[in-house]
Motif scaffolding. Structure first.
Motif, short mmCIF file in Angstrom:
data_model
loop_
_atom_site.label_atom_id
_atom_site.label_comp_id
_atom_site.label_asym_id
_atom_site.label_seq_id
_atom_site.Cartn_x
_atom_site.Cartn_y
_atom_site.Cartn_z
N TYR A 76 0.86 -1.20 0.00
CA TYR A 76 0.00 0.00 0.00
C TYR A 76 0.89 1.24 0.00
N CYS A 78 0.66 5.45 0.10
CA CYS A 78 -0.23 6.61 0.27
C CYS A 78 -0.14 7.47 -0.98
N CYS A 257 -6.83 5.73 5.13
CA CYS A 257 -5.86 4.73 4.66
C CYS A 257 -6.01 3.43 5.44
N HIS A 282 0.90 10.78 10.13
CA HIS A 282 -0.03 9.95 9.35
C HIS A 282 0.16 8.45 9.59
N HIS A 283 1.38 7.97 9.42
CA HIS A 283 1.56 6.51 9.54
C HIS A 283 1.52 6.04 11.00
N GLU A 286 -2.13 5.77 11.54
CA GLU A 286 -2.67 4.59 10.83
C GLU A 286 -2.35 3.31 11.61
#
Ligand code: AMP
Ligand code: ZN
Length: 508
Positions: A76, A78, A257, A282-283, A286
């Motif tokens: 995956y 982004c 995500c 962000h990660h 996630e």
């Protein structure tokens, strides 16, 4: 300890930054160096291995890649937030991870998803500013993104999930997070409760307790902690919104995500990739959402992050006026030149972009095309050829593109030296096979050089026309300047004005 790429940078920082390092821990380069760096981790020296070694941000070291399900890889990346054209920095993850896709496909079945973020406050702002409907903006820039990336040789992903088509999955995931005690509702918002997640901070190596203690972030009145992040927020009637158990609203960026990756690739994915700026928040977010919702330790088995691209040592930004759009660049520069420029540095290293970056990439491609020019290699021979072992070994070693490219030049040098036709043909086939793997040398060599030698208009004529155009521009005679540009275009010469003057190339 110096590493292969000289990544240990924290000790070189200022005293103030040293104090920050003392509290928050080293940056990810130094954490990597402290964990052993390149020299100690990979057995990859010399011979080709079927094993691919990748640097995992979470474990801060390079490790042998092994998918969860033997023979099959899920990955995956982004993707873009679609409110504008992609700039050259946005193209870096698309290109470097396209190379990883190509490499993985040699040994595995791969399902590769690259998402589209089509609900975001920046998109709403672009719609208000331009007066155009949101759908029109997102459709336009999805198409432009795909066309621009295709021009750079980026293969389309297997799945291109759009956030707005996965709202139900996001709502369901948020509901589970609330049920499990990891999220709470407050004033129409749903927030992730970072304090409830023991391992929060593991990816970006941040210590939550210290983060909270030292935080100067304004605490929104409805948040328990300043670091709690939004899973769902209310929408006003004029903004995009969907009905939910918490009222009409829209999702936060991070949950998009997590929900799309789980739906298309499963609860644990093999590779999650993106630019270095995405590590936090962000990660990290996630990772927190996905592991807490799925009651699992692992969301992605390998976290990969590309380094940042700067322009003349400055961050690209609208206010500095130095944003270089792929859409503009490909009008005057072949996509392969841009691709090679992006691959010329190791993907985790910073890459500083200048006119010289493109010039040198162009020269490199001229050298490669020049070496294979005039040598007949049939399509079948090319398709059946294996890239040389040294090139595979370099790429399997955490995508060492500088080394792989250097090996391609070694082949070109050997080819230029030998007069033996069979050897020349063998070397040309190897160069082309390597080109197919890295996504270069896709043009006909004759066409690459078209017009370079015996064109209707000579280089000195071009230079003199450009000088005349510059004079006309200085005198603000734009009609004359445009007429000269048209005359050059009619002779298949495109020009580009930059800080270093006007550059030209034959566009064939
Ligand atoms: P965005 O559309 O801003 O979410 O960015 C799309 C992708 O481009 C993300 O993976 C970012 O990390 C990456 N990215 C953005 N700017 C740069 C840059 N200057 N250098 C390298 N990668 C970048
Ligand atoms: Zn993402």
């Amino acid at each position: 300890m110096p590493t292969e790429y000289g990544l240990e940078c924290c000790p070189l920082r200022s005293r103030l930054e040293q104090a920050v390092v003392a509290i928050f821990g080293p940056c990810y380069h130094c954490a990597f160096a402290a964990a052993g760096g390149y020299e100690d981790t990979g057995p990859l020296r010399g011979a080709t291995s079927m094993t691919i070694y990748l640097h995992d941000t979470l474990r801060a070291k390079k490790i042998a890649f092994e998918p969860l399900k033997p023979g099959h890889v899920t990955m995956y990346l982004c993707g873009p937030t679609v409110y504008n054209y992609a700039h050259i920095g946005n193209a870096r993850p698309a290109v470097v991870f396209d190379l990883l896709v190509r490499l993985l496909r040699r040994s595995y079945e791969l399902t590769f998803a690259r998402n589209i973020t089509d609900v975001d406050d920046k998109i709403n702002a672009a719609s208000i500013e331009s007066g155009k409907p949101i759908d029109e903006i997102t459709e336009r820039f999805i198409r432009a993104y795909n066309e621009d990336m295709a021009a750079l040789g980026v293969l389309p992903p297997d799945i291109e999930p759009r956030a707005t088509r996965h709202i139900d999955e996001m709502i369901e995931m948020i509901r589970i997070l609330i049920d499990r005690g990891y999220a709470y509702e407050a004033e129409g918002h749903v927030l992730f409760d970072v304090a409830a997640n023991e391992t929060y901070g593991q990816l970006s190596k941040r210590n939550l307790r210290e983060m909270i203690a030292g935080s100067r972030v304004e605490i929104a009145p409805y948040k328990k902690s300043p670091h709690d992040f939004v899973l769902w927020k209310p929408s006003t009637p004029e903004l995009p919104g969907w009905d939910s158990p918490w009222g009409r609203g829209r999702p936060g960026w991070h949950i998009e995500c997590s929900a799309m990756a789980a739906k298309h690739l499963g609860r644990t994915i093999d590779i999650h990739a993106g630019g270095q700026d995405l590590v936090f928040p962000h990660h990290e977010n996630e990772l927190a959402q996905s592991t807490c919702a799925h009651d699992s330790d692992t969301f992605a088995r390998y976290w990969l992050h590309n380094g940042f691209l700067s322009i003349a040592h400055e961050k690209m930004s609208k206010s500095l006026g130095n944003v270089l759009l792929v859409h503009d660049l490909i009008k005057s520069t072949p996509g392969e030149v841009i691709r090679l420029a992006l691959l010329s540095a190791h993907y985790r290293q910073p890459l500083d972009w200048s006119d010289e970056t493109l010039e040198s990439a162009r020269r490199m491609l001229d050298r490669l095309y020049g070496a294979i020019r005039g040598i007949e290699v049939s399509a079948d021979e090319r398709a059946g050829a294996e890239p040389p072992a040294a090139i595979l070994a370099a790429l399997e070693d955490d995508l060492n593109t500088p080394k792989a490219l250097a090996e391609m030049f070694n082949l070109a040098r050997a080819l230029n030296k030998t007069k033996d036709e069979a050897e020349r043909s063998r070397l040309a086939t190897e160069i082309l096979a390597a080109g197919d793997l890295v996504g270069l040398l896709q043009s006909d060599p004759e066409k690459w050089f078209v017009g370079a030698d015996d064109s209707a208009i000579s280089a000195s004529e071009i230079e003199s026309l450009i000088a005349k155009r510059n004079e006309a521009r200085a005198e603000r005679d734009f009609a004359a300047a445009d007429a000269i540009r048209d005359q050059l275009a009619a002779n298949s010469v495109s020009i580009e004005d930059g800080p270093g003057g006007t550059r030209w190339r034959r566009s064939g």
